[in-house]
Design a protein around this motif. Structure first.
Motif, PDB file in Angstrom:
ATOM      1  N   GLU B  79      59.031 -38.628 -74.168  1.00 55.72           N
ATOM      2  CA  GLU B  79      58.567 -40.014 -74.188  1.00 55.72           C
ATOM      3  C   GLU B  79      59.522 -40.892 -73.398  1.00 55.72           C
ATOM      4  O   GLU B  79      59.811 -42.017 -73.796  1.00 55.72           O
ATOM      5  N   GLU B 197      44.714 -32.424 -68.374  1.00 58.51           N
ATOM      6  CA  GLU B 197      45.142 -32.869 -69.701  1.00 58.51           C
ATOM      7  C   GLU B 197      46.656 -32.712 -69.797  1.00 58.51           C
ATOM      8  O   GLU B 197      47.220 -31.687 -69.448  1.00 58.51           O
ATOM      9  N   ASP B 200      49.867 -37.710 -73.490  1.00 55.93           N
ATOM     10  CA  ASP B 200      49.995 -39.103 -73.107  1.00 55.93           C
ATOM     11  C   ASP B 200      49.682 -39.381 -71.656  1.00 55.93           C
ATOM     12  O   ASP B 200      49.205 -40.445 -71.296  1.00 55.93           O
ATOM     13  N   ALA B 201      50.055 -38.428 -70.814  1.00 51.54           N
ATOM     14  CA  ALA B 201      49.989 -38.647 -69.368  1.00 51.54           C
ATOM     15  C   ALA B 201      48.737 -38.041 -68.768  1.00 51.54           C
ATOM     16  O   ALA B 201      48.662 -37.844 -67.559  1.00 51.54           O
ATOM     17  N   THR B 202      47.734 -37.763 -69.591  1.00 49.32           N
ATOM     18  CA  THR B 202      46.506 -37.153 -69.090  1.00 49.32           C
ATOM     19  C   THR B 202      45.985 -37.905 -67.877  1.00 49.32           C
ATOM     20  O   THR B 202      45.903 -39.125 -67.895  1.00 49.32           O
ATOM     21  N   ALA B 405      51.288 -45.581 -64.466  1.00 49.17           N
ATOM     22  CA  ALA B 405      51.325 -44.738 -65.659  1.00 49.17           C
ATOM     23  C   ALA B 405      50.223 -45.148 -66.619  1.00 49.17           C
ATOM     24  O   ALA B 405      50.169 -44.696 -67.750  1.00 49.17           O
ATOM     25  N   GLY B 406      49.370 -46.045 -66.167  1.00 54.69           N
ATOM     26  CA  GLY B 406      48.344 -46.579 -67.058  1.00 54.69           C
ATOM     27  C   GLY B 406      46.950 -46.383 -66.505  1.00 54.69           C
ATOM     28  O   GLY B 406      46.370 -45.316 -66.602  1.00 54.69           O
ATOM     29  N   TRP B 409      45.980 -43.276 -64.185  1.00 61.52           N
ATOM     30  CA  TRP B 409      45.790 -42.017 -64.928  1.00 61.52           C
ATOM     31  C   TRP B 409      44.497 -42.076 -65.737  1.00 61.52           C
ATOM     32  O   TRP B 409      43.680 -41.161 -65.700  1.00 61.52           O
TER      33      TRP B 409
END
Lengths: 324, 435
Positions: B79, B197, B200-202, B405-406, B409
């Protein structure tokens, strides 16, 4: 990591000194307060004893709440004033609206489902031979953390393409009934319902236990009287049982509503908020910590606070009435 | 084998647990004398690198730490992006952090939290890396830290065995790649497999696809403009490039070998994305050099082995832009021992030591490709060191986190899940931070 006791000794001595100093200070304060003339004593006692609690409340709750509210009017870096932009974002951006919609679905469905499932279960097992076993079984999921439950249910919903060996329980059932495997968690808006099932699975036990206790508290005379009057089981349930346990139902509903508003873990572990399943708490975390959009995250937090407030007020009132 | 090498190298220092007591004169410590003595000092490192790779890091710098007398405490986290913020805000930052996103590093630098790198680190960076690399950790003219590891993303994994059996050739241009894709689809095998997949970072592997294609379609300058938002995210050129990716990833005939329909890409872990190649269920998988770590045990990674990778071709075989990523070593404190660690990590000695232990790639000059533990690392190092290579950093790591990162993705995940290109790009464009 090896723990070197001798090496940590100075810290332990420090700790003990600290505790001793604390006790001395407390003793001094108590002595001081006691030396105040009788007339003022109530006031001085209240001041001295309440101050630490109030100070901690201020540091831990009031100041952060005020700061969050201020931040919600600032930009992503927390430097420039942007007025109501963050709130405008929350109520206009399509994906933010989906978050609000999902939270609404959760808050409407979970308390109702949890309470009804718990109630039906409690009534069904009431005074049967298997009551304690049945109650333990439904209560077991309570012992599992939300994250753990999320991981378990992710396996239940797991998908493998047609023709392959299914590792997910649900798809295996579908396949053995002749259906096609589906990607349960990837199909909005149904996927939100599949997540809600997990929450109900965890919480139904709580509702069962609380409501079952309440049912047992109904005076035997009332039940007997209703029976003598010839009440059918349905009439018994709606005219006698339900009104008698009203306050317990309210307690369950209220705790579930608050718990659901704060819901974070299940969504985070199972979908990470992807595929239109995000809820306010999850989005708040994403905006604040992952995207470093402090303003938008804070606005969501404030909104969440506003949503919880009426429920809390309602509960406090209920309690006061109950006390009377 | 790498472990054995290390064990012998460290044997003498391991027998003496406290390294500060004069064994600095021994032969293996001679190389570290230039970093000075820092007896009893501790340097904390915080990084997104975990598990095996983290253990290898710790092994690689152990001789350095012992010879200089310092202790390096390392903490890897899944994280990192969120927690580094929490720790810095909470007044508890690590001494050194490995930033995988220059965008995040820039944010901390602007906030005044990072210390500028020492003159020594700057010197080592100037002599070790190309200007492309040095500029990523430079904010408003101040240099904050040297690059550490690197990965090459512009690779397509395939099975040399399968290709020889079926008589397929490695494509040199995009058109050849598409022809090959159709040939493979015609032979009854799904040509591509993919998985995006990643908890969080999918979604990030899909953004890499888009970046690689954009770099080829718009050229390096056009790519820079897109990254810095001079070109809008929903510009028609971007739409065209994303659709070009969609011609492969959103075509049921071309994906997703072994996993199911197009939508299965979104729920397939990226670590498992390419595995069906080893089962003959698909033929091609676009993923970075580090995917060498994710093949099932016993898979031989080599030009004549079970799997290998070729360069993802563009329209013009003469131009070979390379998309990649890496970490940057920036410091929150500037004590002498912290600067010594930064300098050591910026030297060629560290990557060479690290490579001997296991798979690792650095873009630094002076890194000996012969130390590479597998042929893909070797190929990556040669590509990165080639002066004619045009290198560009992963775009999503350079953009503001809200996008990079938002929404980028998330948007690509929704795109795989069925939404159309224009809707997704409009959505990402709208989310670009105003300030």
């Amino acid at each position: 990591m090896d723990f070197d006791f001798a090496g940590e000794l100075p810290k332990l001595v420090q700790l003990l000194t600290g505790i001793a100093a604390f006790l001395v200070v407390v003793a001094l304060i108590v002595l001081l307060v006691d030396s105040v003339p009788m007339r003022w004593r109530a006031w001085s006692h209240a001041t001295v004893l309440l101050t630490p609690a109030l100070a901690l409340l201020a540091i831990g709750l009031v100041i952060p709440a005020v700061r969050t509210t201020v931040l919600s009017f600032l930009d992503g870096d927390g430097r420039k004033w942007v007025g109501l932009d963050n709130y405008a974002w929350m109520f206009t951006q399509p994906d933010a609206l989906i978050v609000l919609r999902n939270t609404l679905i959760w808050v409407l469905l979970v308390p109702i489902l949890v309470t009804s499932v718990g109630l039906v279960y409690a009534v069904l097992v009431d005074r049967t031979r298997f009551e304690s076993i049945a109650k333990s079984l439904v209560f077991l999921p309570m012992a599992i953390s939300f994250v753990g439950a999320g991981i378990i249910w992710r396996f239940v919903y797991a998908y493998r393409s047609e023709g392959q060996e299914q590792i997910g329980l649900l798809n295996q059932i579908v396949v053995s009934l002749g259906g096609e495997p589906r990607q349960w968690l990837q199909e909005p808006p149904l996927n939100t319902l599949f997540l809600i099932v997990v929450m109900v699975w965890i919480q139904a036990g709580f509702a069962t236990v609380v409501l079952s206790a309440a049912i047992k508290g109904i005076p035997a005379e009332i039940i007997e009287a209703a029976r003598l009057d010839g009440a059918t089981p349905l009439q018994m349930f709606f005219r006698v049982t339900l009104p008698s346990i009203r306050s317990a139902v309210v307690v369950v509903m209220v705790t579930q509503s608050i718990g659901t508003l704060k819901l974070f873990d299940i969504v985070r572990t199972m979908t990470g908020g992807q595929f239109d399943t995000s809820v306010i708490a999850n989005e708040m975390y994403n905006q604040t910590f992952r995207y470093q959009e402090l303003g938008q995250g804070s606005a969501l937090a404030v909104f969440l606070f506003v949503l919880v407030t009426p429920i809390v007020i309602y509960q406090v009132r209920q309690r006061r009435e109950a006390v009377r | 084998m790498g472990l054995a090498l290390l064990a012998t190298a460290c044997a003498s220092s391991e027998t003496k647990p406290s390294a500060g007591d004069g064994n600095g004169t021994s032969a293996e410590c001679a190389a570290f004398t230039k970093y000075g003595k820092h007896d009893g000092k501790t340097v904390s490192i915080y990084s997104p690198i975990r598990d095996t790779e983290a253990d290898l890091f710790e092994k690689a710098w152990k001789p350095f730490a012992e010879c200089t007398g310092m202790k390096i405490t390392y903490e890897g986290t899944g994280e990192f992006e969120a927690q580094i913020q929490v720790r810095a805000d909470g007044g508890n930052p690590p001494d050194i952090a490995f930033f995988p996103q220059p965008g995040l590093l820039e944010r901390f630098a602007r906030a005044g939290k990072l210390k500028p790198a020492s003159a020594e680190v700057k010197k080592l960076t100037d002599e070790g890396w190309s200007a492309d690399w040095a500029k990523y950790a430079t904010v408003d003219g101040t240099f904050y830290g040297a690059p550490l590891g690197a990965s090459v993303k512009s690779f397509v994994w395939y099975s040399p065995k399968m290709f020889t059996e079926k008589g397929w050739a490695v494509p040199k241009t995009w058109d050849e790649l598409m022809t090959l894709t159709n040939t493979i689809a015609g032979s009854g095998v799904k040509p591509w497999c993919a998985g995006i997949e990643s908890g969080d970072a999918t979604g990030w592997p899909a953004t890499d696809w888009v970046e690689d294609i954009l770099l080829r379609e718009l050229g390096p300058e056009g790519y820079d403009d897109w990254v810095s938002h001079k070109t809008a995210f929903n510009d028609p050129k971007v739409v065209a490039a994303v659709d070009k990716v969609g011609a492969i990833l959103k075509n049921e005939k071309f994906v997703n070998g072994g996993y199911g329909p197009v939508k299965s890409i979104a729920s397939t872990a990226f670590q498992e994305g390419g595995v069906p190649i080893t089962e003959g269920k698909c033929a091609l998988h676009r993923q970075a050099s580090f995917y060498a770590n994710f093949w099932p045990e016993g898979t031989k990674v080599a030009q004549d082995g079970d799997v290998f990778a070729f360069y993802l071709p563009g329209n013009d075989p003469a131009k070979k832009p390379v998309l990649g990523a890496g970490e940057f070593v920036a410091a929150f404190t500037d004590r002498p021992e912290v600067q010594a660690v930064q300098a050591y990590l910026a030297s060629a000695e560290f990557p060479n030591a690290r490579m001997k232990l296991g798979t690792y790639v650095s873009a630094r000059k002076g890194v000996d490709p012969a130390n590479a533990q597998n042929p893909i690392d070797k190929l990556s190092i040669e590509m990165l060191q080639d002066p004619s290579t045009i290198f560009r950093f992963d775009g999503s790591d350079l953009m503001p986190a809200a996008v990079g990162a938002g929404t980028f993705w998330k948007g690509m995940t929704d795109w795989i899940n069925g939404k159309d290109t224009k809707t997704i790009l409009d959505y990402i464009e709208a989310s670009w931070p105003k300030s």
